[in-house]
Design an enzyme around this catalytic site. Structure first.
Site, PDB file in Angstrom:
ATOM      1  N   ARG A 248       0.859  -1.155   0.010  1.00 42.51           N
ATOM      2  CA  ARG A 248       0.085  -0.068   0.066  1.00 42.51           C
ATOM      3  C   ARG A 248       1.013   1.289  -0.237  1.00 42.51           C
ATOM      4  NH1 ARG A 248      -2.169  -3.717   3.452  1.00 42.51           N
ATOM      5  NH2 ARG A 248      -4.267  -4.467   3.075  1.00 42.51           N
ATOM      6  N   LYS A 275      -1.840  -1.998   7.571  1.00 47.21           N
ATOM      7  CA  LYS A 275      -3.268  -1.844   7.663  1.00 47.21           C
ATOM      8  C   LYS A 275      -4.167  -2.653   8.778  1.00 47.21           C
ATOM      9  CE  LYS A 275      -7.597  -1.206   5.152  1.00 47.21           C
ATOM     10  NZ  LYS A 275      -8.056  -1.159   3.886  1.00 47.21           N
ATOM     11  N   HIS A 337      -2.398   3.363  -5.209  1.00 44.40           N
ATOM     12  CA  HIS A 337      -2.922   2.114  -4.840  1.00 44.40           C
ATOM     13  C   HIS A 337      -3.606   1.283  -6.027  1.00 44.40           C
ATOM     14  CE1 HIS A 337      -5.209  -0.616  -2.060  1.00 44.40           C
ATOM     15  NE2 HIS A 337      -4.975   0.280  -0.937  1.00 44.40           N
ATOM     16  N   ARG A 340      -1.629  -1.918  -6.962  1.00 47.53           N
ATOM     17  CA  ARG A 340      -1.887  -3.173  -6.360  1.00 47.53           C
ATOM     18  C   ARG A 340      -2.805  -4.065  -7.273  1.00 47.53           C
ATOM     19  NH1 ARG A 340      -1.244  -4.366  -1.083  1.00 47.53           N
ATOM     20  NH2 ARG A 340      -3.385  -4.620  -0.728  1.00 47.53           N
ATOM     21  N   HIS A 363      -3.692  -9.251   2.427  1.00 49.64           N
ATOM     22  CA  HIS A 363      -5.177  -9.426   2.772  1.00 49.64           C
ATOM     23  C   HIS A 363      -5.178 -10.400   3.798  1.00 49.64           C
ATOM     24  CE1 HIS A 363      -6.096  -7.646  -1.396  1.00 49.64           C
ATOM     25  NE2 HIS A 363      -6.119  -6.807  -0.610  1.00 49.64           N
ATOM     26  N   TYR A 373      -0.903 -21.509   8.784  1.00 49.82           N
ATOM     27  CA  TYR A 373      -0.254 -22.318   7.831  1.00 49.82           C
ATOM     28  C   TYR A 373       0.306 -21.608   6.782  1.00 49.82           C
ATOM     29  CZ  TYR A 373      -0.162 -26.300   4.543  1.00 49.82           C
ATOM     30  OH  TYR A 373       0.221 -27.319   3.638  1.00 49.82           O
TER      31      TYR A 373
END
Length: 412
Positions: A248, A275, A337, A340, A363, A373
């Site tokens: 970001r 974030k 942005h 991305r 995310h 994992y």
């Protein structure tokens, strides 16, 4: 036979003179006028405390500020409380405490307490923007109001001028933040329910505008534009760094040299700068290391990779890349942005595992088991993905990209 107290008259109260010692004049049913040696007079209520035989006094106030008639009204109310086994002095003390608490719990103070919790969940730049919006739009009108006196009509009147200017995104953010503050007040026992739950319905919804980005086949043109642009080296490196690393704008602009691990070719972004407040590791590629080498003589002796132009002890503003892209002719076509989104679209079209792409974009995986994992297993798969993406950008930059390599399928 019980002694009957003759009620006082206004004349008796007015003409009561000071004596060598304090004395009392009785009006009956507990009401007493106390006259002190200095001549001052005060109304007292004398009574027996509920459930015990202990006697107590409650001061109503000074005469003549409180008249005889007013003192009798206070006596009536006190006796009504006693008939319900409520101690009038304790009742008054509790009322005063609640009033004091109400006055001290202003909207601004409660918002400040909420913000201390909120800012631990968001990035520093977002926290700064959030608090500034409240200072600018809300506190001047509502800051000094007790939290319990905040109402929907009052708040809507404050926000209406912002909506009238067409700043509907600002309205949306403010109503969300106001509701969070009021929910905090509910959860901390300051109010029983939030009066602002439905205030967003009083305003138009902002139109959904997708973040400006480019299609994958426009990447070569972007790289060509960046290479010819008349921009500072630090700004060019910042744009390329963000494009390669897929982070970001605020995460890129605030990058520190201490976060770079060249032994393992990784960039370790701490949770407080992310974030979602979760550590994020970015594998470094040959191309991103070359960007670091270009920056080394410029900022290697400083804290931040991308120092601010005016104050090199601070990092570049997160809007620096946006401003540069705008000057390059990408206004309403691409924002920082949006790079991305460009990376995500390209990598998805090339057949990379969607989970690996999401991990690269930092995310949050909603499944906690998978999160634990993925953290280890996906790092190496993400490293391959990042290598491919950097190579892809370099090919676009050098003009070797053949129509965006359509048909190429690489599974990461």
């Amino acid at each position: 036979m019980a002694k009957i107290t003759k009620p006082l008259t206004n004349t008796e109260v007015k003409q009561a003179k000071a004596k060598d010692k304090p004395y009392k004049l009785f009006d009956g049913a507990g009401l007493v006028l106390k006259v002190r040696v200095n001549g001052s007079k005060s109304w007292l209520f004398m009574y027996k405390k509920p459930f015990v035989t202990k006697r107590a006094e409650l001061v109503f106030g000074m005469y003549p500020s409180i008249s005889l008639a007013e003192a009798r009204e206070l006596r009536t109310k006190a006796n009504e409380l006693l008939s319900k086994d409520i101690d009038p002095k304790e009742h008054k003390d509790e009322f005063n405490r609640q009033q004091q608490e109400t006055l001290s719990n202003t909207f601004e103070q409660v918002a400040a307490n909420w913000f201390q919790v909120k800012k631990t969940e968001i990035s520093a730049d977002y926290a700064k923007d959030l608090w500034r919006s409240l200072e600018l739009h809300i506190f001047p009108a509502l800051g000094k109001h007790p939290i319990s006196k905040i109402t929907a009509p009052l708040t809507i009147d404050v926000i209406k001028p912002i909506a009238a200017k067409g700043s509907l995104e600002t309205v949306k953010r403010l109503t969300q933040r106001l509701n969070e503050i009021m929910n905090y007040a509910v959860n901390t026992g300051l109010i029983h329910a939030s009066p602002l739950t439905g205030i967003k319905a009083a305003f138009k919804k902002p139109e959904k505008n997708h973040m400006p980005t480019l299609t994958p086949d426009q990447l070569p043109e972007l790289m060509k534009t960046i290479s010819y642009a008349s921009i500072k080296i630090v700004t060019r490196c910042l744009i390329e760094w963000q494009l390669h690393t897929m982070v970001r704008p605020s995460e890129a602009a605030g990058a520190k040299w201490s976060e770079i691990d060249l032994d393992n070719n990784q960039w370790l972004i701490p949770a407080e700068r992310m974030k979602k407040k979760r550590d994020h590791t970015v594998p470094l590629t040959k191309q991103t290391i070359e960007i670091l080498e270009r920056l080394q003589p410029i900022s290697g002796h400083r804290e931040y990779l991308f120092p601010a132009d005016r104050d090199p002890k601070r990092h570049a503003n997160e809007s620096t890349a946006n401003a540069a892209l705008k000057r390059m002719g990408y206004h309403k076509k691409l924002v920082a942005h949006g790079m991305r989104a460009l990376a995500s679209t390209t990598l998805n079209e090339q057949g990379f595992d969607g989970d690996v792409i999401e991990a690269a974009l930092a995310h949050i995986d909603q499944n906690e088991v998978r999160r634990a994992y993925n953290r280890a297993e996906y790092l190496e798969r993400r490293r391959k993905l990042m290598y491919w993406w950097s190579e892809h950008i370099e090919q676009a930059q050098t003009g070797k990209l053949n129509k965006y390599n359509k048909g190429l399928k690489i599974i990461g």
